[in-house]
Design a protein around this motif. Structure first.
Motif, short mmCIF file in Angstrom:
data_model
loop_
_atom_site.label_atom_id
_atom_site.label_comp_id
_atom_site.label_asym_id
_atom_site.label_seq_id
_atom_site.Cartn_x
_atom_site.Cartn_y
_atom_site.Cartn_z
N SER A 88 -9.89 3.79 -8.43
CA SER A 88 -10.37 4.64 -7.33
C SER A 88 -11.59 5.46 -7.72
CB SER A 88 -9.25 5.59 -6.88
OG SER A 88 -8.97 6.56 -7.89
N ASP A 89 -11.98 5.44 -9.00
CA ASP A 89 -13.09 6.28 -9.44
C ASP A 89 -13.80 5.59 -10.61
OD1 ASP A 89 -14.67 8.36 -10.67
OD2 ASP A 89 -13.49 9.82 -9.54
N ASP A 94 -9.45 7.00 2.26
CA ASP A 94 -10.65 6.86 1.42
C ASP A 94 -11.46 5.64 1.82
OD1 ASP A 94 -9.95 9.11 0.07
OD2 ASP A 94 -9.17 8.09 -1.70
N ILE A 95 -10.76 4.53 2.04
CA ILE A 95 -11.46 3.29 2.39
C ILE A 95 -12.08 3.40 3.78
CG2 ILE A 95 -11.09 0.85 2.97
CD1 ILE A 95 -9.16 0.70 0.63
N TRP A 118 0.88 -1.18 0.00
CA TRP A 118 0.00 0.00 0.00
C TRP A 118 0.92 1.23 0.00
CZ3 TRP A 118 -5.25 -0.34 -0.32
CH2 TRP A 118 -5.98 0.83 -0.16
N THR A 156 -1.08 2.48 -8.69
CA THR A 156 -0.19 3.64 -8.75
C THR A 156 1.16 3.21 -9.31
OG1 THR A 156 0.76 3.30 -6.54
CG2 THR A 156 -1.31 4.53 -6.67
N ASP A 214 -5.31 6.57 -10.76
CA ASP A 214 -5.73 5.19 -10.49
C ASP A 214 -7.20 5.05 -10.83
OD1 ASP A 214 -6.29 2.69 -9.55
OD2 ASP A 214 -5.81 3.11 -7.44
N SER A 235 -6.49 15.91 -9.00
CA SER A 235 -7.37 14.73 -9.11
C SER A 235 -8.80 15.09 -9.48
CB SER A 235 -7.38 13.98 -7.78
OG SER A 235 -8.02 14.74 -6.77
#
Length: 490
Positions: free
Chosen positions: A442-443, A235-236, A218, A412, A439, A374
């Motif tokens: 992530s979206d 985020d998680i 990570w 990443t 990434d 971002s």
């Protein structure tokens, strides 16, 4: 004049120009007194100066030398600029000792042919990652005879740290003084959950900071563990909190929660465990700060004024807000010491500038910059009703042009999540191409929208100046044909 194994503190732009003007290799470290990461990188910087005596090693206090900071577009520290023949040939942002050592070696060259570039003098100040990287970069000298032993020892230490508390947070700073907004958010969530947790400041130990990235696979911080298992980053954790899953995970693992009104015992790392006041501020000052924060939907506490910023970091946030066409008000913290010191306590953030949107603290210059890159800043502004939400097409156009070379990938660059993404990352690094990345895991909106936007159904996707170059196969063909670097530098 620096050189001969010393580091020179530069006091003006003219002095800097004079040093780099002689054409010798030079490395400049822009730092800030309040930044712990800068202090840690200083140790590495001083040892590298000894190992490369024919290069100039220069230190610049970024906030004290805004002319230099602005000249090299510095928005966060630590920041390094590499010069050769009087020209900028490379830059590095952040506390990454391995990459710093590699880049110094590349610019300054091998001083003593046949010997490793980083002798034992580099030692523990930089950690084993630096020793490995420098030696590998020069491909000289034998492998360190104790390397495997050190790796095993580090792995054992990391395992012990991860298991030292049922809930363990690796963060920047400590619970009382987080050094980044993401760490602060996770601390607040854990305190809201009334969960007892241990913490470790990764800024205090470069070996742990770099080692844990590989240990956990990570690449960023904070990292939250429960009973030795990685839950994820901010985020998680935020998503798990929102869905109620975080509470369930704690229950499933038998993690007890404290009684909200019961005072908690202070942890060795400095955490109090509770989120409520007192902050130590008077009711009058607290009320004044709240009034200032809420005096405008977008409020910037900065050094100087928008038209006359007094530090490069404040200037950067002003530029970002203007680029985003956001109406904002500001407060010059240099004019009021009570506000300047009080707001640090109120926001639990030790430096300036500080940006608030609709009364909510967003972060400092580094966080605002990352949010802009971002597209998160646009989303927050829309969610808060400050501006109309951008269309997906507008957002994709902005993302594809956010860096001259932009890679949309799985994972990443430090931790690719698919073999094709890993291949493209390696090809770009081998060619020495600087690139931005996103990434797509992530979206989901970007992941699906970009397929239509580019008329390209798979990932990774590589863009140059907003134009699609192609996926993995095309990038590999360009590399094998010797055309990749030229294509991306046109």
């Amino acid at each position: 004049m620096s050189g001969g194994g010393s580091v020179k503190d530069v006091q003006s732009k003219a002095e800097l120009d004079a040093v780099i003007g002689d054409g010798a290799p030079a490395i400049m470290h822009l730092w800030a007194a309040w930044c712990e990461a800068s202090k840690h990188m200083d140790k590495v910087f001083f040892h590298l100066a000894i190992d490369f005596p024919h290069a100039h090693f220069l230190r610049v206090e970024a906030e004290e030398q805004p002319e230099i900071s602005e000249a090299y577009s510095v928005s966060a520290v630590p920041y390094f600029v590499f010069f050769k023949d009087g020209k900028v040939v490379d830059t590095l942002e952040g506390a990454d000792p391995s990459t710093l050592a590699n880049k110094v070696s590349k610019v300054a060259g091998i001083v003593y042919p046949g010997e490793p570039a980083a002798p034992a003098s580099l030692g523990m100040a930089a950690g084993p990652t630096v020793l490995e990287s420098v030696k590998s970069a020069n491909q000289n000298g034998p492998s360190h005879p104790e390397r495997q032993v050190r790796k095993d020892e580090l792995k054992k230490r990391l395992q012990q740290l991860v298991n030292s508390h049922p809930v363990m947070l690796f963060m920047k700073g400590n619970p009382d003084e987080p050094k980044c907004g993401f760490s602060q958010k996770v601390v607040e969530i854990l305190k809201d959950e009334n969960v007892e947790f241990g913490s470790f400041d990764i800024l205090s130990d470069i070996e742990v900071r770099e080692g844990l990235k590989k240990f956990s696979n990570w690449p960023t911080y904070p990292q939250l563990y429960c009973k030795g298992e990685l839950l994820g980053g901010s985020d998680i954790v935020i998503a798990m909190r929102g869905s109620g899953e975080l509470t369930e995970v704690f229950k499933d693992h038998g993690i007890g929660v404290s009684v909200p009104n019961e005072p908690k015992v202070a942890e060795p790392g400095g955490g109090k465990g509770g989120i409520s006041d007192p902050t130590g501020l008077s009711a009058t000052l607290t009320s004044r700060l709240q009034s200032l924060i809420n005096s405008n939907p977008v409020m910037l506490f900065m050094k100087g004024k928008p038209d006359e910023p007094r530090c490069g970091f404040s200037r950067k946030v002003v530029d970002i807000l203007r680029e985003e066409k956001v109406d904002f008000q500001s407060f010059d913290i240099l004019t009021d010491e009570e506000v300047r010191q009080g707001l640090k306590v109120f926001s639990n953030w030790s430096s300036y500038p500080q940006l608030y949107i609709k009364g909510e603290f967003i972060g400092g210059s580094d966080i605002v910059l990352e949010m802009q890159k971002s597209g998160e800043l646009e989303k927050v502004l829309a969610e808060k009703g400050i501006r109309q939400a951008p269309s997906l097409e507008d957002r994709l156009k902005k993302l594809t042009t956010s860096s001259p070379v932009m890679l949309f990938m799985k994972g990443t660059p430090e931790a690719p999540r698919c073999g094709f993404s890993s291949k493209v990352v390696n090809a770009l690094k081998e060619e020495g191409v600087d690139f931005g990345s996103f990434d797509i895991l992530s979206d989901e909106e970007v992941r699906q929208g970009l397929k239509t936007f580019s008329n390209w159904p798979t990932f990774p996707q590589l863009y140059h100046k907003g134009e699609l170059v192609g996926g993995c196969d095309i990038v590999m063909e360009l590399r094998d044909g010797g055309e990749l670097k030229s294509t991306l530098s046109e």
